[in-house]
Design a protein around this motif. Structure first.
Motif, PDB file in Angstrom:
ATOM      1  N   PHE A 132       0.834  -1.201   0.000  1.00  0.00           N
ATOM      2  CA  PHE A 132       0.000   0.000   0.000  1.00  0.00           C
ATOM      3  C   PHE A 132       0.871   1.254   0.000  1.00  0.00           C
ATOM      4  CE2 PHE A 132      -3.056   3.122   0.974  1.00  0.00           C
ATOM      5  CZ  PHE A 132      -4.274   2.600   0.605  1.00  0.00           C
ATOM      6  N   SER A 156       1.223   4.972  -2.110  1.00  0.00           N
ATOM      7  CA  SER A 156       0.496   5.876  -2.991  1.00  0.00           C
ATOM      8  C   SER A 156       1.390   6.316  -4.132  1.00  0.00           C
ATOM      9  CB  SER A 156       0.009   7.093  -2.203  1.00  0.00           C
ATOM     10  OG  SER A 156      -0.689   7.980  -3.044  1.00  0.00           O
ATOM     11  N   THR A 186      -3.152   3.244  -6.402  1.00  0.00           N
ATOM     12  CA  THR A 186      -2.509   2.249  -5.539  1.00  0.00           C
ATOM     13  C   THR A 186      -2.276   0.953  -6.310  1.00  0.00           C
ATOM     14  OG1 THR A 186      -4.705   1.599  -4.723  1.00  0.00           O
ATOM     15  CG2 THR A 186      -3.433   3.166  -3.399  1.00  0.00           C
ATOM     16  N   ASP A 201       0.898   7.823   2.660  1.00  0.00           N
ATOM     17  CA  ASP A 201      -0.179   7.108   1.970  1.00  0.00           C
ATOM     18  C   ASP A 201      -1.568   7.638   2.306  1.00  0.00           C
ATOM     19  OD1 ASP A 201       1.659   5.360   0.789  1.00  0.00           O
ATOM     20  OD2 ASP A 201       1.706   4.132   2.606  1.00  0.00           O
ATOM     21  N   CYS A 255      -4.089   8.346  -0.433  1.00  0.00           N
ATOM     22  CA  CYS A 255      -4.689   7.196  -1.105  1.00  0.00           C
ATOM     23  C   CYS A 255      -5.487   6.329  -0.134  1.00  0.00           C
ATOM     24  CB  CYS A 255      -3.623   6.358  -1.787  1.00  0.00           C
ATOM     25  SG  CYS A 255      -2.748   7.238  -3.109  1.00  0.00           S
TER      26      CYS A 255
END
Length: 807
Positions: free
Chosen positions: A180, A182, A210, A237, A240
């Motif tokens: 994970f 972005s 992602t 992140d 996102c």
């Protein structure tokens, strides 16, 4: 001005490069450098190093250059400044590079790489020079490493110049190894490119992702026959939808971002051509125009059947050979008024129950003539006086009978009721104009911002099946809403045809039109057709740029359609006591108001959900009381005392059941459904409040419709073939439509990057996606639902109203 600018520049250069406060000189060292050689050096405030590179570029070959810098010292107080000077571009950056995240958190990077794109050249080959300047304000020596290399895989496997004759180019991005992180994506159409987290969105087209993303590039966007794809890993992140990292202990604390890397696949494919656009538009028009042709065919068959019936009736009832009588001129026994709706007093007999006189004409009673003349007064309004005759029959007695008939609830003057229900149409037409104009203006602004800034995180499209046309980014999602407009217009034409036929029957003094069947009031039908057309227009506006702030545009008229359908079902058996247009639209305005509040404040807000649930339950109870007692109750200070008294006398003292069992069953089920929905909302608190509110309206509409059908069959009535076909057809279409609705190709409830994880390819004609098919099917299903309401009581057109039960 030129002299002043030159003087200022000289002062600046003397200040930066001249003698310092202590009179020390700043030495400039220039070195001829080569590619793929690592230079270890030290820089101080007393010297400046310039690395000179040259390379040969060709017109038919695109190359890139990568500059790698690694600072070996750990001091962040005096970073090193690197300035890359090349033809038509200057790129500067400092090392350690400090990038800022959410809440101004700082992330340092000691190892930095920047990509230089190739400036355009018209010659077949050309030697170009670029320089890397290294300087710092640190008095202590700072060690660094510099390496410049050519980027071998700078050009994608599909050369752009081969795809250029096409209108669009489609880029698809897939993450090979998913974790994970972005990823900001950017398409730049000129040098230099911006490839840092804090400037990647400055030029070109930009979006975050992602797992996957897609960008459609139009031919007009890259006049230089090329564009640059820039992919960057963000330091955080949260943009996102990822988890929020820990807060720094001090405001100036530097946070280690760790090893953040991803492997992605970039696929460049040609987008659809103009033939697919034409096929998509023809397909859309063909589907809905076929309904016009089918309606025209059925209308011709119906007119032919009616003419045969009239000829048969004339031959059977008015033939001189069978009756032995001659047909008299209508002017001997009565004269029609100019509007053809009244007879002169010479043609009236004392018998109100006679059907045909000796001359084959239907006679009218004095009451019917008086009523017809009263209908011709244009100044009569419903609020001027109560049209029910309370002297001979009290309303409380009529409406509280155990078994009510339609005749008991259709006693008001027909023309006054028609004017009352026509207000529904004029009000919704007014609402549509004042609602739609600012909506159109707003979505045009949204689309303009997207086109000018290139920020594709503003709108939540299905980017894997978003086909642009002109300034519109997703033309297919807009085109698929055409069915609502065309089928809404078709429904208005069908209602207009029925309205004209009914008025002609009234002019002929047809007893079936005057005294039989469900009273014909078409105002609500006109309002329903208008609402369907407006739903298509506003849904198209929403899909110009779907996002968090304009979702209510797509649902507002859905609430109105559900409310109008429920009002029409109730009006069929209760025309005298149905809600006025002002009351109905005021309630619907309250629903839309709560929809906006729910979208803005409903996410995770416990107080809002408690207030809404209480209002929902109280509204259900008040409406249940209104329906059960047919409006013959009062809301005042003594309401609680009367409720307790009724419960004591009817339930405790006498243990008697409810007087109106059918109504009680419906209202109990309705309260159970609504209380369950309120409890679900209070416990789960769904993020999509607008859809939750729409689900409440649809559940109540389906419950009331099922009750109406069951009671109709219980009363010995039947459903004609046309209405039965419409019911079955509509049920099947609704089933398929809901399947495509729940596919969820995008969602504004999440971040733009998370929404792209739901994107899917086109499934119909390489032009329409699942949501477009939902538009097609739902518009057909709504049109079929309207036809069901219009035709379901056609079997009662020849039944006296005092024999039709009201339920």
């Amino acid at each position: 001005d030129t002299f002043i600018c030159s003087l200022l520049w000289l002062c600046v250069t003397q200040f930066v490069c001249g003698s310092g406060a202590e009179g020390e000189t700043n030495n400039v060292i220039q070195k001829d450098a080569e590619f793929d050689v690592t230079y270890n050096d030290t820089v101080t405030s007393e010297n400046q190093t310039i690395y000179a590179f040259n390379h040969t570029v060709s017109r038919n070959k695109t190359e890139g250059v990568r500059v790698f810098v690694d600072v070996l010292s750990q001091g962040f107080e005096s970073p090193i400044l690197f300035v890359v000077r090349q033809k038509q571009a200057v790129v500067s950056f400092q090392v350690p590079l400090i990038l800022r995240g959410l809440y101004q958190r700082k992330y340092p990077y000691s190892h930095v790489g920047r990509t230089l794109c190739q400036p355009p050249t018209r010659a077949a080959s050309e030697t170009q020079y670029f320089f890397v300047d290294v300087s710092t304000l640190s008095s202590l020596g700072t060690n660094y490493q510099l390496r410049v290399s050519r980027v071998e895989s700078f050009t994608l496997h599909n050369p752009v110049h081969l795809l250029f004759p096409l209108a669009f180019i489609f880029l698809i991005f897939h993450v090979s190894h998913y974790n994970f992180f972005s990823l900001p994506l950017s398409l730049s159409f000129q040098c230099p490119v911006y490839d840092l987290d804090n400037n990647v969105a400055f030029i070109g087209m930009y979006q975050t992702m992602t797992k996957k993303g897609a960008i459609t590039v139009q031919r007009k966007d890259f006049p230089s026959n090329s564009f640059y794809v820039v992919v960057v890993v963000k330091t955080e992140d949260e943009a996102c939808g990822g988890p929020l990292r820990f807060y720094p202990l001090r405001p100036d604390e530097l946070i280690d971002a760790g090893n953040r890397s991803k492997f992605i696949d970039v696929i460049v494919t040609p987008a659809i051509n103009s033939e697919v656009y034409v096929m998509g538009m023809l397909f859309c028009l063909g589907i809905f125009l076929s309904f016009y042709l089918l309606t025209l065919l059925m209308t011709c068959l119906e007119n032919k059947r009616m003419k045969k019936r009239e000829v048969f009736q004339i031959a059977a009832d008015m033939s001189p050979a069978e009756t032995g009588k001659t047909q008299a001129s209508p002017y001997e026994y009565g004269s029609f008024a100019d509007n053809g709706s009244t007879l002169s007093s010479e043609a009236i007999t004392d018998s109100a129950t006679s059907t045909d006189n000796n001359y084959g004409y239907v006679e009218q009673s004095l009451d019917s003539v008086g009523r017809s003349r009263q209908e011709s007064l244009s100044s009569v309004e419903e609020d001027d006086y109560d049209t029910l005759d309370d002297i001979t029959s009290d309303k409380n007695i009529v409406r509280t009978k155990k078994f009510l008939c339609v005749s008991d609830l259709s006693r008001k003057d027909k023309r006054i009721l028609s004017k009352k229900y026509q207000i529904y149409f004029w009000n919704i037409a007014t609402i549509a104009v004042f609602y739609a104009l600012p909506v159109v203006q707003l979505v045009i602004t949204y689309q303009t911002v997207v086109n000018v800034t290139g920020n594709q995180d503003i709108c939540f499209y299905n980017f894997l099946c978003a086909h642009p046309l002109g300034a519109l980014s997703a033309f297919n999602n807009i085109l698929s809403n055409l069915g609502y407009v065309l089928l809404g217009l078709l429904f208005l034409l069908i209602v207009l045809k029925r309205d004209i036929v009914h008025n002609r029957a009234l002019v002929r003094n047809d007893l079936n039109a005057l005294e039989c069947g469900i009273p014909k009031h078409f105002g609500l039908y006109y309002a329903m057709g208008t609402a369907l057309m407006m739903e298509g227009l506003l849904s198209a506006c929403y899909h110009v740029c779907p996002n968090y702030t304009n979702f209510q545009f797509d649902t507002s008229f859905m609430y109105m359609i559900a409310g109008l359908c429920m009002l029409k079902l109730y009006q069929k058996r209760h025309p005298d006591i149905n809600a006025s247009a002002y009351t109905a639209y005021a309630c619907l305005a309250g629903v839309i108001f709560f929809s906006v509040l729910g979208v803005v404040f409903g996410k995770g807000n416990t107080v809002f959900w408690i207030i809404f649930s209480v209002i929902h339950i109280l509204s259900t109870m008040l409406l249940s009381t209104q329906l059960y007692y047919m409006g013959r109750w009062r809301l005042d200070a003594g309401i609680l005392r009367r409720i307790v008294y009724v419960i004591y006398t009817d339930c405790i003292r006498q243990c008697s059941g409810p007087m109106y069992i059918d109504r009680m069953v419906l209202l109990v089920m309705g309260n159970i459904v609504n209380w369950s929905l309120a409890a679900y909302g209070l416990i789960e608190r769904p993020n999509d409040f607008a859809s939750y509110l729409l689900a409440i309206a649809i559940c109540n509409l389906l419950l009331y419709f099922a009750f109406y059908i069951i009671m109709k069959l219980r009363s010995g009535e039947r459903i004609q073939c046309l209405a039965l076909v419409c019911i079955l057809f509509t049920a099947v279409v609704w089933g398929f439509a809901l399947y495509f609705f729940f596919q969820g190709l995008s969602t504004w409830q999440k971040t733009p990057a998370e929404s792209r994880e739901h994107n899917r390819d086109c499934i119909l004609l390489s032009f329409f996606d699942d949501h477009d098919i939902w538009h097609f099917l739902s518009s057909i299903a709504m049109f079929g639902s309207f036809l069901v309401l219009l035709t379901m009581d056609d079997d009662l057109d020849t039944v006296q109203r005092d024999k039709i039960l009201a339920f």
